[in-house]
Design an enzyme around this catalytic site. Structure first.
Site, mmCIF file in Angstrom:
data_model
loop_
_atom_site.group_PDB
_atom_site.id
_atom_site.type_symbol
_atom_site.label_atom_id
_atom_site.label_comp_id
_atom_site.label_asym_id
_atom_site.label_seq_id
_atom_site.Cartn_x
_atom_site.Cartn_y
_atom_site.Cartn_z
ATOM 1 N N CYS A 141 0.120 3.737 2.788
ATOM 2 C CA CYS A 141 0.595 3.181 4.067
ATOM 3 C C CYS A 141 2.085 3.462 4.251
ATOM 4 O O CYS A 141 2.523 3.903 5.317
ATOM 5 C CB CYS A 141 0.361 1.673 4.126
ATOM 6 S SG CYS A 141 -1.355 1.163 4.052
ATOM 7 N N CYS A 193 0.831 -1.210 0.000
ATOM 8 C CA CYS A 193 0.000 0.000 0.000
ATOM 9 C C CYS A 193 0.867 1.263 0.000
ATOM 10 O O CYS A 193 1.565 1.531 0.977
ATOM 11 C CB CYS A 193 -0.912 -0.047 1.231
ATOM 12 S SG CYS A 193 -1.736 1.500 1.623
#
Length: 145
Positions: A72, A69
């Site tokens: 993230c 991600c």
């Protein structure tokens, strides 16, 4: 008489009793002797997560994330900075939803990164999407009072 708090060690996950007025003086784990607060989020598996959530008497902020991600990974340095500012009043942890999919499913994590704040074993607030360190700190302070 000073209040004692249960603090779960980020290293061996043993529950420690620490006087509230001693939190800021770098307490160590009675079992493994390592620092209870390191200024870095602890990466947790399912068993360790359950211990931290159920036994910690300070709020626990969880970053649900995954290695693939982009947002993230982008938020990770801000989360580290927030950790340095929020400890020892709040325990910051990370849960890799790829490595520990049961937790993502149990908490119905639909998008990542998602921050979830737990107090006394219960989720009290949730925020999806990447945030900067100052925003994380403000959000936690607003929901942990």
């Amino acid at each position: 008489m000073t209040e004692s708090l249960h603090i779960v060690c980020p290293h061996c996950h043993t529950t420690n009793r620490v006087r509230a007025d001693q939190l800021a003086s770098d307490p160590s784990c009675g079992s493994c002797k390592q620092a209870l607060f390191t200024g870095h989020p602890a990466a947790l598996d399912e068993a360790a997560f359950d211990k931290h959530i159920s036994r910690s008497q300070i709020p626990v902020l969880v970053d649900f994330w995954a290695p693939w991600c982009g947002p993230c990974r982008q938020m990770a340095p801000a989360y580290e900075q927030a950790c340095a500012q929020l400890e020892p009043r709040v325990r910051l942890v990370k849960v890799d939803t790829e490595a520990v999919p049961n937790l993502g499913a149990r908490y119905a994590i639909r998008s990542i990164p998602t921050l979830a704040l737990f107090k006394n074993g219960r989720e009290v607030a949730r925020q999806a999407g990447a945030m900067g360190a100052a925003d994380i700190v403000r959000w936690v302070q607003a929901h942990s009072a």
